[in-house]
Write a protein that holds these residues in place. Structure first.
Motif, short mmCIF file in Angstrom:
data_model
loop_
_atom_site.label_atom_id
_atom_site.label_comp_id
_atom_site.label_asym_id
_atom_site.label_seq_id
_atom_site.Cartn_x
_atom_site.Cartn_y
_atom_site.Cartn_z
N SER A 61 0.93 -1.08 0.25
CA SER A 61 -0.07 -0.22 0.03
C SER A 61 0.80 1.20 0.08
O SER A 61 2.02 1.11 0.64
CB SER A 61 -0.93 0.02 1.27
N ARG A 62 0.28 2.19 -0.75
CA ARG A 62 0.96 3.67 -0.58
C ARG A 62 0.54 4.03 1.02
O ARG A 62 -0.50 4.55 1.06
CB ARG A 62 0.56 4.50 -1.59
N VAL A 63 1.41 4.38 1.94
CA VAL A 63 1.23 4.67 3.31
C VAL A 63 1.64 6.08 3.78
O VAL A 63 3.06 6.09 3.50
CB VAL A 63 1.44 3.34 4.29
N LEU A 64 1.09 6.96 4.15
CA LEU A 64 1.41 7.86 4.81
C LEU A 64 1.51 8.02 6.37
O LEU A 64 0.33 7.74 6.76
CB LEU A 64 0.57 9.22 4.23
N ASP A 65 2.70 8.24 6.82
CA ASP A 65 2.86 8.07 8.41
C ASP A 65 2.82 9.79 8.64
O ASP A 65 3.86 10.20 8.82
CB ASP A 65 3.90 7.53 8.76
N LEU A 66 1.77 10.38 9.02
CA LEU A 66 1.76 11.70 9.59
C LEU A 66 2.13 12.02 10.75
O LEU A 66 1.48 11.40 11.73
CB LEU A 66 0.40 12.47 8.97
N GLY A 67 3.21 12.65 11.30
CA GLY A 67 3.72 12.78 12.58
C GLY A 67 4.39 11.66 13.02
O GLY A 67 4.33 11.00 13.94
N CYS A 68 5.52 11.36 12.13
CA CYS A 68 6.15 10.03 12.12
C CYS A 68 7.15 10.01 13.29
O CYS A 68 7.57 8.86 13.56
CB CYS A 68 6.73 9.84 10.73
N GLY A 69 7.65 11.14 13.88
CA GLY A 69 8.56 11.22 14.75
C GLY A 69 9.75 10.53 14.49
O GLY A 69 10.43 11.01 13.19
N THR A 70 10.41 9.68 15.40
CA THR A 70 11.74 9.43 14.88
C THR A 70 11.68 7.92 14.05
O THR A 70 12.70 7.37 13.79
CB THR A 70 12.48 8.98 16.33
N GLY A 71 10.52 7.47 13.65
CA GLY A 71 10.42 6.66 12.22
C GLY A 71 10.36 5.11 12.76
O GLY A 71 10.20 4.32 12.05
N ARG A 72 10.06 5.00 14.19
CA ARG A 72 9.68 3.57 14.47
C ARG A 72 8.97 2.66 13.63
O ARG A 72 9.32 1.76 13.05
CB ARG A 72 9.33 3.46 16.08
N LEU A 73 7.54 3.19 13.60
CA LEU A 73 6.60 2.63 12.81
C LEU A 73 6.74 2.93 11.44
O LEU A 73 6.77 1.96 10.49
CB LEU A 73 5.06 3.05 13.19
N THR A 74 7.35 3.93 10.97
CA THR A 74 7.36 4.32 9.50
C THR A 74 8.48 3.18 8.97
O THR A 74 8.22 3.13 7.91
CB THR A 74 8.27 5.68 9.26
N THR A 75 9.43 3.07 9.76
CA THR A 75 10.57 2.09 8.92
C THR A 75 10.21 0.61 8.79
O THR A 75 10.32 -0.10 7.86
CB THR A 75 11.82 2.17 9.60
N ALA A 76 9.30 0.27 9.86
CA ALA A 76 8.93 -0.96 10.06
C ALA A 76 7.81 -1.06 8.76
O ALA A 76 7.68 -2.19 8.13
CB ALA A 76 7.91 -1.14 11.31
N LEU A 77 6.80 0.09 8.51
CA LEU A 77 5.99 -0.39 7.41
C LEU A 77 6.95 -0.45 5.97
O LEU A 77 6.37 -1.26 5.16
CB LEU A 77 5.31 0.96 7.28
#
Length: 243
Positions: A36-52
């Motif tokens: 999926s094309r996912v936007l992590d808004l308010g991603c902070g230091t990227g813990r979930l972002t990089t897992a996605l």
């Protein structure tokens, strides 16, 4: 009061906020639709972002905190994320996403009513028809702010290098559903950092109404990370809606 450096603040944030049930929930939600094309808004230091990104999704991480985004770029799989410094207003007019996530109660940090409306409008614009929006917000009925005092919130966090940081919260005002609080961090050398912030507590009816006015349809509101009913979970309002 002596402020922490951006690097140290990001390091402290990561030490205090490790992978937990909320991350499991949002990652599983994304994984319901592979690539999926996912936007992590308010991603902070990227813990979930990089897992996605590691899970194979096409990911953009957006946050207004330069120190947090700098730290996020150093994490494994960060090279597979499109990082943007800013808020939802920084999203390109042609951007399109299948899923938008706002996690770690980031919606509460959007305390200004006008900014909150603009954020929802921006997200409606960039989601494809049928695209989903999911976020968490503390349930005001649980009155979490009553525990944000120097006694009940006091704790010690140990960083990777062994440094122990003392911390606590202190609420200074509660006005019209907005809680103002100071976050204290004290290092062994006496450095004392204080960050002041505002958090908006919106109840379920308010969230449903705000989303409806911006063109969203609410699919679910859960009370916890195992999809419990509101009031019977973790004091959360976990919202899943679609465009």
């Amino acid at each position: 009061m002596t402020p922490l450096t951006d690097d140290l603040r990001a390091t402290l944030y990561d030490a205090e906020n490790v992978w937990a049930e909320d991350d499991d929930f949002f990652l599983a939600l994304a994984n319901e639709h592979p690539v999926s094309r996912v936007l992590d808004l308010g991603c902070g230091t990227g813990r979930l972002t990089t897992a996605l990104a590691a899970a194979g999704h096409i990911v953009m991480g957006v946050d207004p905190d330069e120190g947090a985004v700098t730290a996020a770029r150093l994490k494994p799989h960060a090279e597979d994320v499109d990082w943007v410094l800013g808020t939802s207003s920084a999203l390109d007019s042609g951007a399109r996403f299948d899923l938008v996530l706002m996690t770690a109660h980031v919606v509460q940090a959007i305390a200004d009513p006008g900014e909150w409306r603009r954020t929802l409008a921006d997200l409606h614009r960039v989601l494809v028809p049928g695209g989903r929006l999911a976020f968490d917000s503390r349930d005001p009925a649980a009155r979490a702010w009553e525990r944000w005092n120097p006694q009940e919130s006091h704790g010690m966090t140990e960083l990777d290098d062994g440094t122990r940081v003392e911390g606590w919260y202190e609420v200074t005002a509660v006005t019209d559903g907005v809680v103002t609080l100071d976050e204290h961090a004290v290092l062994p050398d006496g450095t004392h950092d204080v960050q002041t912030g505002e958090l908006a507590f919106r109840d379920e009816d308010r969230l449903r109404g705000d989303l409806r006015r911006e063109g969203f349809t609410v699919d679910h509101v859960f009370g916890g990370w195992h999809r419990e009913p509101v009031g019977r979970g973790d004091g959360e309002l976990v919202v899943v809606a679609h465009r």
